[in-house]
Design a protein around this motif. Structure first.
Motif, PDB file in Angstrom:
ATOM      1  N   GLU A  32     -29.499 117.431  30.752  1.00  0.00           N
ATOM      2  CA  GLU A  32     -28.941 116.121  30.414  1.00  0.00           C
ATOM      3  C   GLU A  32     -30.034 115.107  30.106  1.00  0.00           C
ATOM      4  N   GLU A  33     -31.120 115.132  30.899  1.00  0.00           N
ATOM      5  CA  GLU A  33     -32.205 114.169  30.704  1.00  0.00           C
ATOM      6  C   GLU A  33     -32.848 114.339  29.323  1.00  0.00           C
ATOM      7  N   PHE A  34     -33.057 115.577  28.914  1.00  0.00           N
ATOM      8  CA  PHE A  34     -33.628 115.839  27.597  1.00  0.00           C
ATOM      9  C   PHE A  34     -32.716 115.337  26.487  1.00  0.00           C
ATOM     10  N   LEU A  35     -31.413 115.586  26.629  1.00  0.00           N
ATOM     11  CA  LEU A  35     -30.452 115.163  25.609  1.00  0.00           C
ATOM     12  C   LEU A  35     -30.399 113.645  25.499  1.00  0.00           C
ATOM     13  N   GLN A  36     -30.507 112.950  26.628  1.00  0.00           N
ATOM     14  CA  GLN A  36     -30.492 111.489  26.595  1.00  0.00           C
ATOM     15  C   GLN A  36     -31.710 110.952  25.848  1.00  0.00           C
ATOM     16  N   LYS A  37     -32.873 111.538  26.094  1.00  0.00           N
ATOM     17  CA  LYS A  37     -34.083 111.109  25.384  1.00  0.00           C
ATOM     18  C   LYS A  37     -34.008 111.457  23.901  1.00  0.00           C
ATOM     19  N   LEU A  38     -33.457 112.634  23.607  1.00  0.00           N
ATOM     20  CA  LEU A  38     -33.294 113.040  22.211  1.00  0.00           C
ATOM     21  C   LEU A  38     -32.319 112.116  21.497  1.00  0.00           C
ATOM     22  N   ASN A  39     -31.292 111.690  22.224  1.00  0.00           N
ATOM     23  CA  ASN A  39     -30.308 110.769  21.652  1.00  0.00           C
ATOM     24  C   ASN A  39     -30.956 109.436  21.283  1.00  0.00           C
ATOM     25  N   GLN A  40     -31.848 108.942  22.144  1.00  0.00           N
ATOM     26  CA  GLN A  40     -32.569 107.707  21.854  1.00  0.00           C
ATOM     27  C   GLN A  40     -33.447 107.867  20.622  1.00  0.00           C
ATOM     28  N   MET A  41     -34.081 109.023  20.496  1.00  0.00           N
ATOM     29  CA  MET A  41     -34.945 109.278  19.346  1.00  0.00           C
ATOM     30  C   MET A  41     -34.124 109.322  18.055  1.00  0.00           C
ATOM     31  N   VAL A  42     -32.972 109.984  18.097  1.00  0.00           N
ATOM     32  CA  VAL A  42     -32.108 110.051  16.915  1.00  0.00           C
ATOM     33  C   VAL A  42     -31.696 108.650  16.490  1.00  0.00           C
ATOM     34  N   PHE A  43     -31.305 107.832  17.461  1.00  0.00           N
ATOM     35  CA  PHE A  43     -30.824 106.488  17.164  1.00  0.00           C
ATOM     36  C   PHE A  43     -31.938 105.603  16.623  1.00  0.00           C
ATOM     37  N   ARG A  44     -33.111 105.662  17.236  1.00  0.00           N
ATOM     38  CA  ARG A  44     -34.194 104.743  16.881  1.00  0.00           C
ATOM     39  C   ARG A  44     -35.047 105.223  15.706  1.00  0.00           C
ATOM     40  N   VAL A  45     -35.080 106.535  15.450  1.00  0.00           N
ATOM     41  CA  VAL A  45     -35.971 107.076  14.421  1.00  0.00           C
ATOM     42  C   VAL A  45     -35.210 107.668  13.236  1.00  0.00           C
ATOM     43  N   PHE A  46     -34.300 108.583  13.500  1.00  0.00           N
ATOM     44  CA  PHE A  46     -33.657 109.315  12.415  1.00  0.00           C
ATOM     45  C   PHE A  46     -32.579 108.504  11.697  1.00  0.00           C
ATOM     46  N   TYR A  47     -31.784 107.736  12.440  1.00  0.00           N
ATOM     47  CA  TYR A  47     -30.758 106.921  11.794  1.00  0.00           C
ATOM     48  C   TYR A  47     -31.340 105.969  10.745  1.00  0.00           C
ATOM     49  N   PRO A  48     -32.427 105.247  11.031  1.00  0.00           N
ATOM     50  CA  PRO A  48     -32.998 104.370   9.998  1.00  0.00           C
ATOM     51  C   PRO A  48     -33.416 105.136   8.740  1.00  0.00           C
ATOM     52  N   PHE A  49     -33.958 106.354   8.915  1.00  0.00           N
ATOM     53  CA  PHE A  49     -34.305 107.169   7.748  1.00  0.00           C
ATOM     54  C   PHE A  49     -33.060 107.483   6.920  1.00  0.00           C
ATOM     55  N   MET A  50     -31.954 107.794   7.605  1.00  0.00           N
ATOM     56  CA  MET A  50     -30.733 108.161   6.896  1.00  0.00           C
ATOM     57  C   MET A  50     -30.153 106.986   6.124  1.00  0.00           C
ATOM     58  N   THR A  51     -30.040 105.815   6.758  1.00  0.00           N
ATOM     59  CA  THR A  51     -29.469 104.666   6.065  1.00  0.00           C
ATOM     60  C   THR A  51     -30.395 104.190   4.942  1.00  0.00           C
ATOM     61  N   PHE A  52     -31.716 104.242   5.183  1.00  0.00           N
ATOM     62  CA  PHE A  52     -32.662 103.851   4.130  1.00  0.00           C
ATOM     63  C   PHE A  52     -32.553 104.777   2.925  1.00  0.00           C
ATOM     64  N   TYR A  53     -32.606 106.080   3.177  1.00  0.00           N
ATOM     65  CA  TYR A  53     -32.669 107.040   2.068  1.00  0.00           C
ATOM     66  C   TYR A  53     -31.389 107.042   1.237  1.00  0.00           C
ATOM     67  N   ASN A  54     -30.237 106.943   1.887  1.00  0.00           N
ATOM     68  CA  ASN A  54     -28.976 106.974   1.148  1.00  0.00           C
ATOM     69  C   ASN A  54     -28.827 105.765   0.225  1.00  0.00           C
ATOM     70  N   ILE A  55     -29.413 104.640   0.611  1.00  0.00           N
ATOM     71  CA  ILE A  55     -29.387 103.458  -0.265  1.00  0.00           C
ATOM     72  C   ILE A  55     -30.509 103.533  -1.291  1.00  0.00           C
ATOM     73  N   TYR A  56     -31.684 103.997  -0.870  1.00  0.00           N
ATOM     74  CA  TYR A  56     -32.846 104.082  -1.766  1.00  0.00           C
ATOM     75  C   TYR A  56     -32.551 104.954  -2.977  1.00  0.00           C
ATOM     76  N   LYS A  57     -31.845 106.066  -2.783  1.00  0.00           N
ATOM     77  CA  LYS A  57     -31.606 107.009  -3.880  1.00  0.00           C
ATOM     78  C   LYS A  57     -30.396 106.625  -4.742  1.00  0.00           C
ATOM     79  N   ALA A  58     -29.737 105.520  -4.427  1.00  0.00           N
ATOM     80  CA  ALA A  58     -28.543 105.114  -5.170  1.00  0.00           C
ATOM     81  C   ALA A  58     -28.923 104.632  -6.568  1.00  0.00           C
ATOM     82  N   ASP A  59     -27.937 104.673  -7.472  1.00  0.00           N
ATOM     83  CA  ASP A  59     -28.134 104.079  -8.788  1.00  0.00           C
ATOM     84  C   ASP A  59     -27.161 102.913  -8.930  1.00  0.00           C
ATOM     85  N   ALA A  60     -27.426 102.036  -9.875  1.00  0.00           N
ATOM     86  CA  ALA A  60     -26.650 100.799 -10.011  1.00  0.00           C
ATOM     87  C   ALA A  60     -25.166 101.050 -10.218  1.00  0.00           C
TER      88      ALA A  60
END
Length: 313
Positions: A32-60
């Motif tokens: 459980e402790e590992f999953l909680q830390k991994l969850n924090q990493m996903v939220f703080r690191v991976f989510y910003p990459f996902m929202t950035f990239y999906n908008i960055y690659k968009a066309d008008a």
């Protein structure tokens, strides 16, 4: 048969990620402790990459219509206002009022909505869904704080603290940077785009895997009188009402499906720690997340199958 296959192909991957996470936990492969830390990493690191990239690659040409953004934002605020009036008349316990209101209007749109939209409509729909994140997440994070504080017994809201928390949200930060790059036409070298895209693609499977590993089905029976009506409203009644109104406003196809992704996906996982730390019923909030996540595997399938069958998508 085509409608059935579209629904199955959209939902089964989520079930697999959840099942793998839950199986690894009960077999002791991850703690459980590992999953909680991994969850924090996903939220703080991976989510910003996902929202950035999906908008960055968009066309008008892929930008969502202003009508969709206005309808989505206005509908969430109206639903919240109605719930603030109705729920206190039905539920007596103050700590449970804010939790129930949040469970009905706040969904796991980022975790489920984005990949679900891509599964049904393809990669071309990712940028439109990512643009929706900026509207939906901004409203969720701001209003959830005020609603929970409204029913925590003190009746006070720290506006500066709330605005600071919203500005520090990693999802919004990624989306804002993506919007800056998009509108200014800034292009990154391929050597950077490749790892950013890889991190973005990792986000949803990893986040849902972690969610599966943190699922717990304890002490649910005593709260059934709150769980059943709240989740019936959240997963069936409210989405049906919103889709009917949106159709009357002229929204069609992908736009209607995005509203299903906003309203019919599970209760936001973030609602649990927020309730715990803001005077709400944390146990009930956690049960809303767990049960809605499990049940939505079937309800989302039914929604996709229905909308495909009647030609709404």
């Amino acid at each position: 048969m085509e409608s059935f296959l579209v629904a199955v192909n959209a939902v089964i991957p989520f079930f697999c990620y959840l099942a793998l996470g839950y199986t690894m936990k009960i077999r002791g492969v991850v703690k459980e402790e590992f999953l909680q830390k991994l969850n924090q990493m996903v939220f703080r690191v991976f989510y910003p990459f996902m929202t950035f990239y999906n908008i960055y690659k968009a066309d008008a040409e892929s930008l969502p219509r202003p009508l969709l953004l206005v309808f989505t934002g206005a509908s969430i605020l109206i639903v919240e206002a109605i719930l603030i009036v109705i729920i206190p008349k039905i539920v007596k316990e103050n700590p449970r009022r804010g939790v129930i209101i949040q469970a009905i209007f706040r969904s796991n749109f980022v975790l489920f909505g984005l990949p679900l939209t891509i599964a049904v409509f393809g990669d071309s729909a990712a940028s439109i869904a990512a643009m929706m994140v900026t509207v939906v997440v901004s409203i969720y994070n701001t209003t959830s704080v005020f609603i929970l504080e409204m029913f925590n017994g003190e009746g006070k809201s720290d506006i500066k603290k709330t605005l600071k928390a919203v500005a520090a949200n990693p999802l919004l930060q990624g989306a804002i940077v993506g919007l800056i790059f998009f509108f200014l036409g800034i292009k990154l070298p391929g050597s950077l785009v490749t790892p950013i895209a890889a991190f973005s693609n990792m986000t949803s499977p990893l986040a849902i895997y972690v969610l599966g590993g943190t699922l717990q089905f304890k002490a649910i029976r005593k709260n059934l009188k709150y769980l059943v009506p709240t989740l019936t409203c959240k997963l069936f009644i409210l989405p049906a009402i919103i889709i009917a109104i949106a159709y009357a406003f002229g929204l069609r196809g992908l736009e209607l499906f995005l509203l299903i992704a906003v309203y019919a996906t599970p209760v936001a996982a973030a609602s649990y720690p927020m309730a715990q730390n803001m005077g709400g019923d944390g146990e009930l909030a956690g049960q809303f997340v767990v049960i809605s996540t499990a049940v939505s595997m079937f309800t989302l399938f039914l929604w996709i199958f229905f909308m495909k069958s009647v030609g709404l998508i």
